[in-house]
Each structure stands twice: as structure tokens, then as C-alpha cells.
Design a protein around this motif. Structure first.
Motif, PDB file in Angstrom:
ATOM      1  N   ASP A   1      11.061   6.991  10.178  1.00  0.00           N
ATOM      2  CA  ASP A   1      12.001   5.804   9.183  1.00  0.00           C
ATOM      3  C   ASP A   1      10.537   5.770   8.575  1.00  0.00           C
ATOM      4  N   ALA A   2       9.072   5.330   9.208  1.00  0.00           N
ATOM      5  CA  ALA A   2       8.381   4.784   8.785  1.00  0.00           C
ATOM      6  C   ALA A   2       7.908   5.886   7.285  1.00  0.00           C
ATOM      7  N   LEU A   3       7.887   7.577   7.858  1.00  0.00           N
ATOM      8  CA  LEU A   3       7.049   8.076   7.221  1.00  0.00           C
ATOM      9  C   LEU A   3       8.056   7.967   5.439  1.00  0.00           C
ATOM     10  N   ALA A   4       9.498   8.103   5.978  1.00  0.00           N
ATOM     11  CA  ALA A   4      10.752   7.933   4.730  1.00  0.00           C
ATOM     12  C   ALA A   4      10.414   6.932   3.905  1.00  0.00           C
ATOM     13  N   GLU A   5      10.329   5.511   4.510  1.00  0.00           N
ATOM     14  CA  GLU A   5      10.146   4.603   3.692  1.00  0.00           C
ATOM     15  C   GLU A   5       8.348   4.404   3.102  1.00  0.00           C
ATOM     16  N   ALA A   6       7.722   4.819   3.243  1.00  0.00           N
ATOM     17  CA  ALA A   6       6.510   5.418   2.473  1.00  0.00           C
ATOM     18  C   ALA A   6       6.334   5.932   0.880  1.00  0.00           C
ATOM     19  N   ARG A   7       7.482   6.964   1.208  1.00  0.00           N
ATOM     20  CA  ARG A   7       7.523   8.082   0.662  1.00  0.00           C
ATOM     21  C   ARG A   7       8.358   7.327  -0.739  1.00  0.00           C
ATOM     22  N   LYS A   8       9.594   6.206  -0.411  1.00  0.00           N
ATOM     23  CA  LYS A   8       9.418   5.533  -1.178  1.00  0.00           C
ATOM     24  C   LYS A   8       9.282   4.527  -2.480  1.00  0.00           C
ATOM     25  N   LEU A   9       7.825   4.127  -1.934  1.00  0.00           N
ATOM     26  CA  LEU A   9       7.242   3.733  -1.557  1.00  0.00           C
ATOM     27  C   LEU A   9       6.011   3.617  -3.785  1.00  0.00           C
TER      28      LEU A   9
ATOM     29  N   LEU B   1       0.959  -4.375   2.908  1.00  0.00           N
ATOM     30  CA  LEU B   1       2.298  -5.134   2.388  1.00  0.00           C
ATOM     31  C   LEU B   1       3.303  -4.225   2.376  1.00  0.00           C
ATOM     32  N   LEU B   2       3.600  -3.594   0.921  1.00  0.00           N
ATOM     33  CA  LEU B   2       4.470  -2.172   0.582  1.00  0.00           C
ATOM     34  C   LEU B   2       4.691  -1.527   1.634  1.00  0.00           C
TER      35      LEU B   2
ATOM     36  N   GLN C   1      -8.660  -3.906  10.210  1.00  0.00           N
ATOM     37  CA  GLN C   1      -7.462  -3.746  10.337  1.00  0.00           C
ATOM     38  C   GLN C   1      -7.073  -5.013  10.322  1.00  0.00           C
ATOM     39  N   ASP C   2      -7.681  -6.089  10.730  1.00  0.00           N
ATOM     40  CA  ASP C   2      -7.369  -7.238  10.639  1.00  0.00           C
ATOM     41  C   ASP C   2      -8.059  -7.840  10.059  1.00  0.00           C
ATOM     42  N   ALA C   3      -8.553  -7.598   8.792  1.00  0.00           N
ATOM     43  CA  ALA C   3      -9.087  -8.287   7.203  1.00  0.00           C
ATOM     44  C   ALA C   3      -7.412  -7.806   6.546  1.00  0.00           C
ATOM     45  N   SER C   4      -6.615  -6.480   6.871  1.00  0.00           N
ATOM     46  CA  SER C   4      -5.985  -6.369   6.004  1.00  0.00           C
ATOM     47  C   SER C   4      -4.710  -6.345   6.319  1.00  0.00           C
ATOM     48  N   ALA C   5      -4.472  -7.005   7.830  1.00  0.00           N
ATOM     49  CA  ALA C   5      -2.738  -6.831   8.525  1.00  0.00           C
ATOM     50  C   ALA C   5      -1.886  -7.801   7.715  1.00  0.00           C
ATOM     51  N   PRO C   6      -1.198  -7.386   7.040  1.00  0.00           N
ATOM     52  CA  PRO C   6       0.350  -8.299   6.245  1.00  0.00           C
ATOM     53  C   PRO C   6       0.379  -9.921   6.808  1.00  0.00           C
TER      54      PRO C   6
ATOM     55  N   ILE D   1       7.677  -6.014   1.670  1.00  0.00           N
ATOM     56  CA  ILE D   1       7.003  -6.980   0.249  1.00  0.00           C
ATOM     57  C   ILE D   1       6.987  -6.191  -0.551  1.00  0.00           C
ATOM     58  N   LYS D   2       7.706  -7.153  -1.515  1.00  0.00           N
ATOM     59  CA  LYS D   2       8.352  -6.678  -2.994  1.00  0.00           C
ATOM     60  C   LYS D   2       6.604  -6.159  -3.947  1.00  0.00           C
ATOM     61  N   PRO D   3       6.873  -5.186  -4.751  1.00  0.00           N
ATOM     62  CA  PRO D   3       6.079  -5.003  -5.548  1.00  0.00           C
ATOM     63  C   PRO D   3       5.342  -5.941  -6.331  1.00  0.00           C
ATOM     64  N   GLU D   4       6.344  -6.947  -6.951  1.00  0.00           N
ATOM     65  CA  GLU D   4       6.178  -7.516  -8.160  1.00  0.00           C
ATOM     66  C   GLU D   4       5.859  -9.575  -8.072  1.00  0.00           C
ATOM     67  N   SER D   5       6.102  -9.222  -6.074  1.00  0.00           N
ATOM     68  CA  SER D   5       5.443 -10.727  -6.086  1.00  0.00           C
ATOM     69  C   SER D   5       3.794  -9.874  -5.255  1.00  0.00           C
ATOM     70  N   ILE D   6       2.983  -8.984  -5.361  1.00  0.00           N
ATOM     71  CA  ILE D   6       1.738  -8.758  -5.206  1.00  0.00           C
ATOM     72  C   ILE D   6       1.034  -9.282  -6.390  1.00  0.00           C
ATOM     73  N   LEU D   7      -0.058 -10.659  -5.856  1.00  0.00           N
ATOM     74  CA  LEU D   7      -1.288 -10.108  -7.128  1.00  0.00           C
ATOM     75  C   LEU D   7      -2.124 -10.073  -6.579  1.00  0.00           C
ATOM     76  N   CYS D   8      -3.193  -9.347  -7.217  1.00  0.00           N
ATOM     77  CA  CYS D   8      -4.703  -8.854  -7.082  1.00  0.00           C
ATOM     78  C   CYS D   8      -5.105  -9.118  -8.051  1.00  0.00           C
ATOM     79  N   LEU D   9      -6.923  -9.875  -8.111  1.00  0.00           N
ATOM     80  CA  LEU D   9      -7.210 -10.592  -9.085  1.00  0.00           C
ATOM     81  C   LEU D   9      -9.192  -9.978  -8.793  1.00  0.00           C
ATOM     82  N   THR D  10      -9.239  -9.442  -9.487  1.00  0.00           N
ATOM     83  CA  THR D  10     -10.804  -9.141  -9.865  1.00  0.00           C
ATOM     84  C   THR D  10     -11.905  -9.781 -10.589  1.00  0.00           C
ATOM     85  N   PHE D  11     -12.737  -9.538 -10.120  1.00  0.00           N
ATOM     86  CA  PHE D  11     -13.822  -9.790 -11.315  1.00  0.00           C
ATOM     87  C   PHE D  11     -13.829  -9.730 -12.995  1.00  0.00           C
ATOM     88  N   THR D  12     -13.781  -8.088 -13.324  1.00  0.00           N
ATOM     89  CA  THR D  12     -14.006  -6.716 -14.048  1.00  0.00           C
ATOM     90  C   THR D  12     -12.754  -6.535 -14.629  1.00  0.00           C
TER      91      THR D  12
END
Length: 359
Positions: free
Chosen positions: A102-110, A46-47, A16-21, A51-62
């Protein structure tokens, strides 16, 4: 039929600490400990925090890693759209997020927000793809030609093949015996396919190949690195195996002990030493060093166990045999390293020329 997803595992306190937004986190963990789970959890949290999806960048090696992460996130968000409230609440609670109405409603929109995001949704890509996009956005600043594109593997192979062909045709026309000889040495040692692969790797490392310095000095530098004396190795080896410099007296005492032992092995050892001592030339002695070494050591290089009768015939047999094994092993090692230095130098000289042609 839609794929059934297993419920999200509840994140540990550390996860949880590592994934905290709101946190900047560095995660170091071994394979199979859940790094991808933490990364996907961070993106979903984050979502959930707007946080807007287009502002998130994930980088991997492969590419495989990028595809797996994108699939996990999209499948989970699509799963949330149709998940019943109690189960969705359980998933949000597992992430450490609020799970009210409210949190459930927002989650369904993601899921829809990711699909509708600018640029095609979440950017989950390899480091190479990201770097290429940055270069494409700023080609002048990077010293590149605007509109450039990356070579694919097939094009690279075709260009490498053409560079090699042109180089060999030019060398043949110019009677460049040195380059042709180096290519022949490389091909005989590695085979045609692996020799081309080696040259291609040299072509990708043009700066490193140029940094090797003048081609005529490469072999001397390799010899120094391997601890091999400079100069003609055959001339030096001839001196080292001569009666003046070799431990001839020790060799004769070992031969006499084996002859006194009188067994088939002992007589064969005595004959081997006699043949080596009576060789017609220094080169003949050099070529039979391995046979001489096997009087005292196994082919694997381990010192042989000696019969008590050998020690009866020569009390110092063990020390004499150990000394001879060390001396002969050293000569064999010097010759092997010299031969490898010659091969490696030929390969690197050919690699230098190819790298220049490929560039």
C-alpha cells in the motif's frame, strides 16, 4: 535520456527525528552536513503521510536554494513512479517510512498529486518572494497601495540615476556649494561607479540616513567616535609639532647619536631630523612627519633594530626612539582619522540628501 538518480541515503537517527512529519524541529548544522537532504526528506515524508502539497511551504534565502530543493523533490517523486518495487521499498525504508504494498502504491501517486495541486504544486520560494506575496494579499493592512509591484534591479538603477541627476541639477541651480563639494569628495575618493553605488545603498536605507541627525553635526560625531579632538585639526597639529609641545630635546639626542654613529644611514637620519627641526613652517613639519617617523620605525610601523654603536653614543637611545615613534605615530594617526572623518562626513551628508531625493 532521463537523469539517473543515486539511491537515497539511509537517514541517521538524528536526521529521521528532524524530518519526522509529526515533529517541530530546529536543525542547526554546518555547510555540507546534509541540511538540504533532511529538508527534502521532511517534505517527502509529509507527502507520504497524506499532507496536501499546497499546504506545504518551504522558504530559503536564495533563488538558487529554492530551485535546487524543488528540483530534488520533483526528480525523486518522478523517479519513484517508474522505480521497481524492491528498489522503491529500499528508498522508503531509507526515509524511515513503511514500505509495504500500500505504501508503494501511494508513493507512486505523489508526483501526479504534486502536479495537480492547487496553486501550481509545492511552494518552495525565497523569504523575499513569500513576504511579497503576503504584502500583495494584505496591502491595506501593510500600509501599501493595492496593486503595487516590486522594482526590478534595472528599474531601481534607472530611478536612482534620475534621482541623482535631479538632485545635482537642483543643487547647481540653487548654488548649493556644500552638496556639490560633498559629491566631489565622494567621487574623487571612490570613483564615479562606486560613488553611485554608495549613494544607492544610502537610498535603500532612508530611515537610517535620517537617523544620522543634522548634517552639520555628522563630522563632529564621527570625530568623537574616532577619538579626534573637535575644532580645526591643522591649527591643533601646528601646536603639537611646535618647539613648545614636541619632544625637541629627545629628538636632538637621537640626531646626535645618529651623527656619532657616522654611517650612511646614521647621517641620513641626522639630516632628516635637522631638516624637520629647521622647517620653515608648522605645515612643513606636519607634512614630513612620516619621514621623521622612519628614523625610528619601518614603513610598516615596527620599531627598528638599533646598532650597538647607537647605544654607545646614547645609552637611552632605545627609550628615546620608542617614545618618539609613539609620539609621531599618534600625530599621524590623529591626522589620518581626522581626514577620514571629513571624507566619511561628506559621504554621509551626500547620502542623506540622496536618500531624501530617492524617497
Amino acid at each position: 535520456m532521463a537523469k539517473r538518480l543515486t539511491p537515497l541515503h539511509t537517514l541517521t537517527v538524528e536526521q529521521q527525528d528532524a524530518s519526522a512529519p509529526a515533529e517541530l524541529a530546529w536543525v542547526s548544522a554546518s555547510a555540507g552536513t546534509g541540511k538540504t537532504q533532511v529538508l527534502t526528506a521532511r517534505v517527502m515524508r509529509l507527502l507520504l503521510h497524506g499532507i496536501k502539497p499546497e499546504s506545504i511551504l518551504c522558504l530559503t534565502f536564495t533563488k538558487a536554494g529554492a530551485a535546487e530543493m524543488a528540483q530534488r523533490i520533483h526528480e525523486r517523486l518522478a523517479h519513484w513512479v517508474r522505480l521497481k518495487d524492491p528498489k522503491l521499498a529500499t528508498e522508503l525504508r531509507a526515509l524511515g517510512e513503511p514500505f509495504g504494498a500500500d505504501a508503494l502504491a501511494e508513493a507512486r501517486k505523489l508526483f501526479a498529486s504534486v502536479l495537480d495541486a492547487r496553486g501550481g504544486g509545492l511552494r518552495i520560494q525565497t523569504i523575499h518572494a513569500f513576504a511579497q506575496s503576503v504584502l500583495a494579499a494584505f496591502p491595506i493592512e501593510a500600509g501599501m497601495t493595492p496593486g503595487f509591484r516590486a522594482l526590478d534591479e534595472r528599474e531601481e538603477a534607472q530611478l536612482a540615476q534620475k534621482a541623482l541627476s535631479d538632485m545635482l541639477v537642483e543643487a547647481d541651480g540653487a548654488c548649493d556649494a556644500a552638496l556639490i563639494g560633498d559629491i566631489q569628495i565622494l567621487s574623487r575618493r571612490l570613483g564615479e561607479y562606486d560613488a553611485q553605488g554608495f549613494l544607492q545603498r544610502c537610498g535603500r536605507a532612508g530611515e537610517a540616513m535620517a537617523g544620522l541627525g543634522p548634517p552639520e553635526l555628522i563630522e563632529d560625531r564621527l570625530r568623537e567616535a574616532f577619538g579626534v579632538p573637535l575644532g580645526d585639526i591643522d591649527t591643533q597639529m601646528a601646536k603639537w609639532v611646535s618647539d613648545d609641545l614636541f619632544e625637541i630635546e629627545a629628538l636632538k639626542r637621537v640626531a646626535a647619536a645618529n651623527a656619532a654613529w657616522g654611517t650612511k644611514t646614521g647621517l641620513a637620519n641626522a639630516d632628516c631630523i635637522a631638516a624637520w627641526l629647521g622647517a620653515s613652517s608648522a605645515n612643513a613639519r606636519i607634512e614630513t612627519l612620516q619621514e621623521l617617523r622612519e628614523v625610528c620605525a619601518t614603513k610598516a610601523g615596527d620599531l627598528r633594530k638599533f646598532s650597538p654603536k647607537l647605544l654607545d653614543a646614547e645609552p637611552h637611545y632605545a627609550e628615546l626612539a620608542e617614545g618618539l615613534d609613539e609620539a609621531v605615530g599618534h600625530l599621524i594617526g590623529v591626522r589620518v582619522k581626522a581626514e577620514f572623518a571629513a571624507f566619511a562626513a561628506a559621504a554621509l551628508r551626500a547620502g542623506q540628501r540622496f536618500a531624501a531625493a530617492y524617497e
